[in-house]
Design a protein around this motif. Structure first.
Motif, mmCIF file in Angstrom:
data_model
loop_
_atom_site.group_PDB
_atom_site.id
_atom_site.type_symbol
_atom_site.label_atom_id
_atom_site.label_comp_id
_atom_site.label_asym_id
_atom_site.label_seq_id
_atom_site.Cartn_x
_atom_site.Cartn_y
_atom_site.Cartn_z
ATOM 1 N N ALA A 226 0.954 -1.230 0.050
ATOM 2 C CA ALA A 226 -0.080 -0.071 -0.322
ATOM 3 C C ALA A 226 0.563 0.865 0.162
ATOM 4 O O ALA A 226 0.186 1.944 -0.490
ATOM 5 C CB ALA A 226 -0.658 -0.191 1.361
ATOM 6 N N ASP A 227 1.519 1.289 1.151
ATOM 7 C CA ASP A 227 3.059 2.409 0.600
ATOM 8 C C ASP A 227 3.509 3.068 -0.751
ATOM 9 O O ASP A 227 3.464 3.367 -1.629
ATOM 10 C CB ASP A 227 3.762 1.879 1.581
ATOM 11 C CG ASP A 227 3.591 2.361 3.547
ATOM 12 O OD1 ASP A 227 2.135 2.708 3.496
ATOM 13 O OD2 ASP A 227 4.440 2.007 4.561
ATOM 14 N N PHE A 228 4.056 1.314 -0.869
ATOM 15 C CA PHE A 228 4.340 1.766 -2.213
ATOM 16 C C PHE A 228 3.491 2.056 -3.450
ATOM 17 O O PHE A 228 3.923 3.187 -3.839
ATOM 18 C CB PHE A 228 4.790 -0.040 -2.973
ATOM 19 C CG PHE A 228 5.723 0.042 -3.915
ATOM 20 C CD1 PHE A 228 6.123 1.297 -4.743
ATOM 21 C CD2 PHE A 228 6.813 -0.716 -4.620
ATOM 22 C CE1 PHE A 228 7.031 0.741 -5.737
ATOM 23 C CE2 PHE A 228 7.058 -1.459 -5.403
ATOM 24 C CZ PHE A 228 7.581 -0.381 -6.634
ATOM 25 N N LYS A 229 2.135 1.749 -3.641
ATOM 26 C CA LYS A 229 1.409 2.199 -4.520
ATOM 27 C C LYS A 229 1.005 3.626 -4.140
ATOM 28 O O LYS A 229 1.127 3.955 -4.913
ATOM 29 C CB LYS A 229 0.130 1.310 -4.561
ATOM 30 C CG LYS A 229 0.457 -0.053 -5.028
ATOM 31 C CD LYS A 229 -0.980 -0.504 -5.153
ATOM 32 C CE LYS A 229 -1.347 -1.189 -3.361
ATOM 33 N NZ LYS A 229 -2.615 -1.804 -4.022
ATOM 34 N N LYS A 230 0.891 4.376 -3.032
ATOM 35 C CA LYS A 230 0.579 5.749 -2.788
ATOM 36 C C LYS A 230 2.380 6.421 -3.309
ATOM 37 O O LYS A 230 1.947 7.871 -3.845
ATOM 38 C CB LYS A 230 0.521 5.864 -1.090
ATOM 39 C CG LYS A 230 0.355 6.786 -0.418
ATOM 40 C CD LYS A 230 0.154 7.050 1.175
ATOM 41 C CE LYS A 230 -0.399 8.676 1.624
ATOM 42 N NZ LYS A 230 -0.609 8.784 2.940
ATOM 43 N N ALA A 231 3.349 5.824 -2.517
ATOM 44 C CA ALA A 231 4.113 6.880 -3.517
ATOM 45 C C ALA A 231 4.235 6.621 -4.435
ATOM 46 O O ALA A 231 4.792 8.793 -5.165
ATOM 47 C CB ALA A 231 5.862 5.994 -2.795
ATOM 48 N N VAL A 232 3.896 5.686 -5.546
ATOM 49 C CA VAL A 232 4.304 5.922 -6.746
ATOM 50 C C VAL A 232 3.038 6.718 -7.980
ATOM 51 O O VAL A 232 3.516 7.782 -8.950
ATOM 52 C CB VAL A 232 4.018 4.212 -7.439
ATOM 53 C CG1 VAL A 232 3.534 4.364 -9.034
ATOM 54 C CG2 VAL A 232 5.205 3.724 -6.883
ATOM 55 N N THR A 233 1.944 6.789 -6.789
ATOM 56 C CA THR A 233 0.736 7.538 -7.279
ATOM 57 C C THR A 233 0.225 9.469 -7.243
ATOM 58 O O THR A 233 -0.126 8.918 -7.971
ATOM 59 C CB THR A 233 -1.037 6.516 -7.449
ATOM 60 O OG1 THR A 233 -0.813 6.722 -5.931
ATOM 61 C CG2 THR A 233 -0.512 5.283 -7.635
ATOM 62 N N ALA A 234 1.319 9.527 -5.897
ATOM 63 C CA ALA A 234 1.163 10.491 -5.605
ATOM 64 C C ALA A 234 1.514 11.765 -6.856
ATOM 65 O O ALA A 234 0.785 12.711 -7.038
ATOM 66 C CB ALA A 234 2.603 10.900 -4.889
ATOM 67 N N SER A 235 1.667 11.175 -7.898
ATOM 68 C CA SER A 235 2.047 12.318 -8.716
ATOM 69 C C SER A 235 2.553 11.449 -10.272
ATOM 70 O O SER A 235 2.918 12.058 -10.645
ATOM 71 C CB SER A 235 3.973 13.007 -9.084
ATOM 72 O OG SER A 235 5.158 11.966 -8.858
ATOM 73 N N ARG A 236 1.569 10.177 -10.322
ATOM 74 C CA ARG A 236 1.904 9.295 -11.526
ATOM 75 C C ARG A 236 0.010 9.095 -11.482
ATOM 76 O O ARG A 236 -0.109 8.398 -10.284
ATOM 77 C CB ARG A 236 2.286 8.788 -11.860
ATOM 78 C CG ARG A 236 4.406 9.416 -12.108
ATOM 79 C CD ARG A 236 5.101 8.019 -11.839
ATOM 80 N NE ARG A 236 6.509 9.464 -11.454
ATOM 81 C CZ ARG A 236 7.221 10.110 -12.393
ATOM 82 N NH1 ARG A 236 6.295 9.805 -13.730
ATOM 83 N NH2 ARG A 236 8.213 10.559 -13.130
ATOM 84 N N ARG A 237 -0.155 9.088 -12.757
ATOM 85 C CA ARG A 237 -1.710 8.388 -12.990
ATOM 86 C C ARG A 237 -0.780 7.216 -13.482
ATOM 87 O O ARG A 237 -1.717 6.952 -14.399
ATOM 88 C CB ARG A 237 -2.392 8.864 -13.986
ATOM 89 C CG ARG A 237 -2.626 10.352 -13.187
ATOM 90 C CD ARG A 237 -4.063 11.338 -13.853
ATOM 91 N NE ARG A 237 -5.464 10.553 -14.158
ATOM 92 C CZ ARG A 237 -6.937 10.747 -14.104
ATOM 93 N NH1 ARG A 237 -6.798 12.105 -14.468
ATOM 94 N NH2 ARG A 237 -7.556 10.276 -14.911
ATOM 95 N N ILE A 238 -1.159 6.149 -12.766
ATOM 96 C CA ILE A 238 -0.912 4.553 -12.837
ATOM 97 C C ILE A 238 -2.402 4.147 -12.461
ATOM 98 O O ILE A 238 -2.972 3.978 -11.801
ATOM 99 C CB ILE A 238 0.224 4.328 -12.868
ATOM 100 C CG1 ILE A 238 1.638 4.982 -12.717
ATOM 101 C CG2 ILE A 238 0.340 2.456 -13.154
ATOM 102 C CD1 ILE A 238 2.299 5.076 -12.463
ATOM 103 N N ALA A 239 -2.444 2.941 -13.655
ATOM 104 C CA ALA A 239 -3.963 2.183 -12.795
ATOM 105 C C ALA A 239 -3.194 0.507 -11.952
ATOM 106 O O ALA A 239 -2.051 0.595 -12.282
ATOM 107 C CB ALA A 239 -4.475 1.995 -14.446
#
Length: 276
Positions: A226-239
């Protein structure tokens, strides 16, 4: 394997942000060294932090280049570096600090070639990269591989530039727990465990994993994920469907939003375009 307990613990008892194929190769190398615990020196031992930072950090006019090459880990042992190469996140943090405080530096290029690595230290270094990106333009340059923990770091840059044939992604977490209980039984061994604390020795290879223990480990993996996905999607729109542990070539990664631009430049050419 027991000759290298810390390395074995990383492979068989710790959550990993690492490309699975690379992990299997490490396991094979480790198992091949069982019973061969010979003290060996390494160029990494005895080196001062500043010296190690100089190995991965360089500047060219207004551009700082930080090399993140090999398996990522925190406080890496000399043996680990000898077995499979890698970069210590403590050294990366020091390099990021130098770039941040150097007033002559306006752009930072993270030269990333890594299958990922351990969890410990990765979120904190990623946060440091995000902080740096608020004051200086940060580029992640990937001409070969940025997977799992390495992609977590790359995702915090302002720009991710990847070669069309590079491998990017592997957004996921896993833990491999070794069960040696059957092997010990067949060899005539039994382990008498004396403990205090219900979950002490949880995941030890000499005993089978209970359903309750499995749920605890799964909860740990889910939390990191969950932390990984939160960090990645903080500034990127990824499905969400793109963040299921799979990797992509650069062209596909661009279409999915994992990278921002494709490049066939060498590192020197790419950095040269950022010069004043």
């Amino acid at each position: 394997m027991h000759a290298y307990p810390r390395l074995a613990a990383k492979l068989f008892r710790s959550p990993l942000l690492l490309d699975a194929g690379v992990r299997w190769s490490f396991e094979t190398a480790l198992l091949a060294r069982m019973g061969a615990a010979v003290a060996q020196s390494s160029a990494m031992e005895g080196k001062a932090p500043d010296s190690r930072t100089a190995d991965i950090y360089g500047t060219f006019q207004n551009v700082a280049i930080i090399r993140i090459d090999g398996v990522i880990d925190k406080r890496m042992l000399a043996l680990e570096a000898e077995c499979f190469g890698g970069v210590d996140l403590e050294v990366v943090d020091e390099a990021l600090k130098q770039a941040e405080y150097d007033r002559a530096i306006t752009h930072v290029v993270l030269d990333i070639h890594s299958p990922g690595g351990g969890v410990t230290g990765t979120p904190e270094t990623a946060a440091r990269i995000a902080r740096l990106a608020k004051v200086k333009e940060v580029h992640a340059f990937v001409n070969c591989q940025a997977c799992s923990a390495a992609y977590w770091l790359a995702s915090q840059a302002d720009v991710i530039a990847a070669a069309p044939s590079a491998t990017v992604g592997s957004i996921g977490v896993y833990m491999a727990l070794l069960d040696e209980s059957r092997a010990l039984e067949m060899e005539g061994y039994s382990v008498n465990l004396i403990k205090a604390g219900k979950h002490k020795a949880m995941g030890a290879s000499f005993q089978k994993l209970t359903n309750e223990e499995r749920a605890i480990f799964q909860g740990q993996v889910d939390s990191i994920y969950a932390d990984f996905k939160k960090a990645v999607t903080a500034s990127r729109r990824i499905a969400a469907s793109t963040m299921q542990g799979q990797s992509f070539d650069g062209k596909t990664a661009l279409a999915l939003g994992l990278v921002d631009v494709l490049t066939s430049d060498s590192l020197e050419e790419y950095a040269g375009r950022l010069l004043h």
